[in-house]
Each structure stands twice: as structure tokens, then as C-alpha cells.
Design a protein around this motif. Structure first.
Motif, short mmCIF file in Angstrom:
data_model
loop_
_atom_site.label_atom_id
_atom_site.label_comp_id
_atom_site.label_asym_id
_atom_site.label_seq_id
_atom_site.Cartn_x
_atom_site.Cartn_y
_atom_site.Cartn_z
N PRO A 15 0.83 -1.20 0.00
CA PRO A 15 0.00 0.00 0.00
C PRO A 15 0.87 1.25 0.00
CG PRO A 15 0.20 -0.85 2.23
CD PRO A 15 0.96 -1.80 1.34
N HIS A 43 3.13 6.72 3.17
CA HIS A 43 2.40 5.64 3.86
C HIS A 43 3.29 4.96 4.90
CE1 HIS A 43 -0.03 2.08 4.56
NE2 HIS A 43 -1.01 2.64 3.86
N THR A 52 -6.75 0.50 -5.34
CA THR A 52 -6.70 1.34 -4.15
C THR A 52 -6.99 0.54 -2.88
OG1 THR A 52 -9.01 1.99 -4.44
CG2 THR A 52 -7.35 3.43 -5.43
N CYS A 104 -6.31 3.28 0.21
CA CYS A 104 -5.30 4.32 -0.01
C CYS A 104 -5.89 5.70 0.27
CB CYS A 104 -4.78 4.28 -1.44
SG CYS A 104 -3.96 2.74 -1.84
#
Ligand code: AMP
Ligand code: MG
Length: 334
Positions: free
Chosen positions: A32, A124, A152, A174
Motif C-alpha cells: 500500500p 504511507h 486502491t 489508499c
């Protein structure tokens, strides 16, 4: 259910350590990021990078973005122009990619044979921890088959690849749901160009570097020496179901007969339309929320058996520019 299903890693430190080890050993793992999910590989391991292209069905002329844990590490891979400092200070970690003159350590495969490399420090938390634990620079293009809608959610990666991508780190949804903005910075701040719009607007980037950005389509990018890249070509991010676009605020021109039609609005409509199924990207038309949902909704509708989907474009300001860029490419037929 699915046989030979991929293994989903979670956010525990033990799992992150395993992911880091796999990457260090040359394996591919879907990760991610705050933009979309990436299919990551050690950027300095040519075999691993070659497998990224092969799994995605990505042409070798489309260069990859290299992800770093910290801005200081850029100098290992590229020549660092003065303007980078201002951009990095303002936007890193975050959804901004810069294209710089590369150094010899970067394999030609990563840069599509060109003399420049695209780099980014992602925000992230899990992605950053994995980069640290792997000790690698990670090439990580979006984890979708080339040309299809970007992922996503971890589930999108599984749906698209099945066992072709055996390891997925699940970091939930996301935050931005749109790919990073890309700035050409290989010829200094005065010749900075926007190669791809993203969650950071061109106005914000201009304010940070103190120069206007020349906006660049694929043709312009070629003139500046960038590799022609399908991320910049017309058709991209595309569902299989045909898309009809309409300007922000306009009503759809519905087809007569010929199957179910989906109508997508930016915000929840006040009055329901007859004869169609309606969807919206945000309750109240918030562009950040719309950007976060656009790919997930495109995937959901693509699996929904519609003959056509009618999408409303966003207002062409701020992040709406990036939303519209993705929608136009998704709708392009060639
Ligand atoms: P993605 O699949 O979202 O990671 O797409 C990466 C995109 O970054 C490519 O399709 C290019 O548009 C862009 N890119 C990567 N490296 C370069 C480069 N050296 N010069 C210009 N654009 C690049
Ligand atoms: Mg992509």
C-alpha cells in the motif's frame, strides 16, 4: 473460492519484517502507498524489476518510479538539483514524484534506457517501514495489469492478479486513491514541467519552486527528453465497460435501449433519475473524497454488468485536474 490464493500480510512488525526480507531476496510484493497500491521490487535487482514488467504486462519503454525512505537517499540514485530541496521540504514524504538525471547504479530497465530516473519518498507508514526493513530502493508501479484501473485496496490486487502476485501487504484503503504528481526536474527549476497531475496541484508545486510549470503531455515530454510513457498516453486506467463523460454539472445523455446504464455523479444527486442506476464519488462533492473513490468505483461498476457508464467530470481546479485526467484516459478508446 480462489485456489492458490495470495498471502495477505498485515501491519504487524513481524509481517513487515517478512515483507522486507522477501523484497531483499528479489521477490515481488504488492504494497500500500498513500496514492495507490504498488507492485514493489528491489529497484537495483534487474531480475526482480524484469518480473514486475512481465507480471503487469507493462512495455519496457514505460519507466518505473523508485521509492525511497528519505530524501537524503536521492543522491545515491540521481544528480540533485537545488530546486529539489524546496520541493522535498514541502511535499516529502508525499504524493510527488520528481524526474532527475540518473546515476550509473540505476539499471536501464528501471528508466526505460533513458538518462533520467523518477524518485519519490512515499508517506504511507507501512510502505516506509518496509523500505527501511528491506534496505532496498523499491521500484513500485501501480499493482494492476498494464492499462487497467489502478488498485486502491488490497482486494483489487488479488482480483486483478490472483496467484500471479503471491504476496500482498494489506494496508486498507489508499488515502489519495490517485497516482502521484510527476514533475520533470532534470533541466532545473526554470524548465520544470508537470508530466502527470496528481493529489498535489500544479499551483502548489509552482509556489514551492518559485517558477511556473510548463504542463507537458507525452509530446512535450518527448521534446524535453523524457521517455514516451504509456502513463502519459491517451488510453490508460481503463475499465472494459465503455465510459461516456460529461462536463461537471451536466445531465447525462442516456442511450435508448441496449442494457443497464450506470450514471456517476460527483456528489449525491438531489432527485433520482428514472431508468438508470446512480452512483456518486462523494456525499457532498468533496474533491479529495472523490479522488479517493474514483478507481474503486470504476472497478465496482466494471464488474457490475453495465452496458455503459456515464461519468461526470470534476471541476477543473485543484485535485479535480487529476481526477479528470484519469477519467479522460479511462474513457479514451485508443
Ligand atoms: P506508475 O505505473 O504509476 O508507477 O507510473 C510511472 C510513471 O512515471 C510512468 O508511466 C511515467 O509516466 C513516469 N516516469 C517514470 N520514470 C520517468 C522518467 N525517467 N521520465 C519521465 N517520466 C517517468
Ligand atoms: Mg500505473
Amino acid at each position: 473460492m480462489f485456489r492458490g490464493a495470495p498471502l495477505f500480510f498485515r501491519e504487524t512488525e513481524a509481517d513487515l519484517i517478512r515483507v522486507g526480507k522477501l523484497l531483499r531476496e528479489g521477490e515481488l510484493v504488492a504494497l500500500p502507498t498513500e496514492t495507490v497500491y504498488g507492485l514493489a521490487a528491489d529497484a537495483l535487482n534487474e531480475n526482480a524489476v524484469r518480473r514486475v514488467f512481465s507480471v503487469k504486462g507493462r512495455p519496457f519503454l514505460d519507466p518505473l518510479i523508485v521509492h525511497l525512505a528519505a530524501a537524503e537517499a536521492v543522491e545515491v540514485l540521481a544528480e540533485v538539483p537545488p530546486a529539489l530541496e524546496r520541493l522535498a521540504e514541502r511535499f516529502w514524504p508525499g504524493p510527488l514524484t520528481v524526474v532527475l538525471r540518473k546515476k550509473a547504479v540505476v539499471p536501464d530497465l528501471v528508466t526505460a534506457g533513458g538518462g533520467t530516473v523518477a524518485v519519490r519518498v512515499p508517506a504511507h507508514r507501512l510502505m516506509r517501514r518496509v523500505i527501511e526493513l528491506s534496505g532496498c530502493f523499491l521500484a513500485a508501479p501501480s499493482a494492476n495489469p498494464f492499462g487497467y484501473v489502478s488498485p486502491t485496496r488490497a482486494e483489487h490486487v488479488r482480483e486483478s492478479f490472483g496467484e500471479k502476485v503471491p504476496w500482498i501487504l494489506d494496508g486498507g484503503e489508499c488515502e489519495h486513491g490517485l497516482e502521484s504528481a510527476i514533475v520533470w526536474l532534470a533541466d532545473g527549476a526554470k524548465r520544470a514541467r508537470l508530466l502527470r497531475s496528481g493529489p498535489i496541484s500544479s499551483e502548489e508545486i509552482e509556489a514551492a519552486i518559485g517558477h511556473r510549470l510548463v504542463s507537458g503531455d507525452a509530446g512535450n515530454a518527448e521534446k524535453t527528453g523524457a521517455q514516451p510513457a504509456p502513463g502519459m498516453l491517451s488510453r490508460h486506467y481503463s475499465p472494459f465497460t465503455p465510459i461516456v463523460l460529461r462536463e461537471a454539472g451536466a445531465k447525462p445523455t442516456l442511450r435508448v435501449g441496449g442494457g443497464r446504464q450506470a450514471v456517476v455523479w460527483l456528489r449525491r444527486p438531489q432527485v433520482a433519475m428514472a431508468g438508470v442506476e446512480e452512483f456518486w464519488l462523494s456525499e457532498n462533492g468533496d474533491l479529495r473524497e472523490a479522488g479517493r473513490n474514483v478507481f474503486a468505483l470504476a472497478r465496482r461498476l466494471d464488474a457490475g454488468g453495465f452496458a455503459v457508464m456515464h461519468w461526470e467530470l470534476a471541476p477543473g481546479t485543484g485535485i479535480g485536474v487529476a481526477i479528470n485526467d484519469r477519467l479522460r484516459r479511462a474513457a479514451a478508446r485508443a
